[in-house]
Motif scaffolding. Structure first.
Motif: not given
Length: 186
Positions: A4-10, A33-40, A88-101
């Motif tokens: 569930i860590d990956i779907p929650i991260s997404i 940049q502000f949004m990306r930094t805040t998300t990370l 990587i499994l927590t930050v990566g999916p969240a960041y990719l989801a942010f970029e997709i969003g």
């Protein structure tokens, strides 16, 4: 649990992109940049600590009782490197989801962002339901799991720890989401 860590991260990455959708839509590099930094930063401080907490206390449960190697991380650089994988499994999916969003928002498909994070919430519920036997029966190590030495999810101190980190995650997500929404409107 890793399941569930990956779907929650997404879910978090999509929700945060929706919260700042006007900043992302503006195409202003500073706002992006502000949004990306805040998300990370959100990922690093509010998502990543949770799987580390469970991995350190209940490694077999966190890895869904799939392997025995989490029981013996000592004196093994390769096994200890799992800390990088957790990050990587927590930050990566969240960041990719942010970029997709961000891409969906720029194309005017905001509704898909909301559908995405609601779907991740539903998927998480389905995963918990389908794995309820291992979710609600806790064994800290793989050897205890194999021996059938379980205790209830609802027993202390496990449940109290789970409750604290759950409030920590959902509370922080709501606060950061609302803060970004307010900033987004300015």
């Amino acid at each position: 649990m890793l399941a569930i860590d990956i779907p929650i991260s997404i879910l978090a990455g999509l929700a945060l992109s929706e919260a700042g959708k006007e900043m992302l839509r503006s195409r202003d590099a500073q706002k992006y940049q502000f949004m990306r930094t805040t998300t990370l930063l959100y990922c690093v401080f509010f998502i990543t600590p949770i799987p580390f907490y469970f991995f350190m206390g209940w490694p077999a449960w966190e890895t869904n009782f799939l392997w025995n190697w989490p029981d013996v991380l000592h004196d093994s650089p390769i096994r200890a490197s799992v800390s990088f994988a957790i990050f990587i499994l927590t930050v990566g999916p969240a960041y990719l989801a942010f970029e997709i969003g961000r891409c969906l928002i720029k194309r005017g498909q905001d509704i898909l962002v909301r559908v995405g994070y609601i779907s991740m919430g539903i998927l998480t519920g389905v995963i918990v339901f389908l794995t309820r036997d291992i979710t609600f029966n806790i064994a800290s190590t793989y050897s205890k799991y194999q021996a059938g030495e379980f205790y209830s999810f609802w027993s202390n101190p496990f449940f109290i720890g789970w409750l604290i980190v759950t409030i920590y995650f959902w509370g922080s997500l709501v606060i950061v989401y609302l803060w970004l929404r307010r900033r987004d409107r300015l």
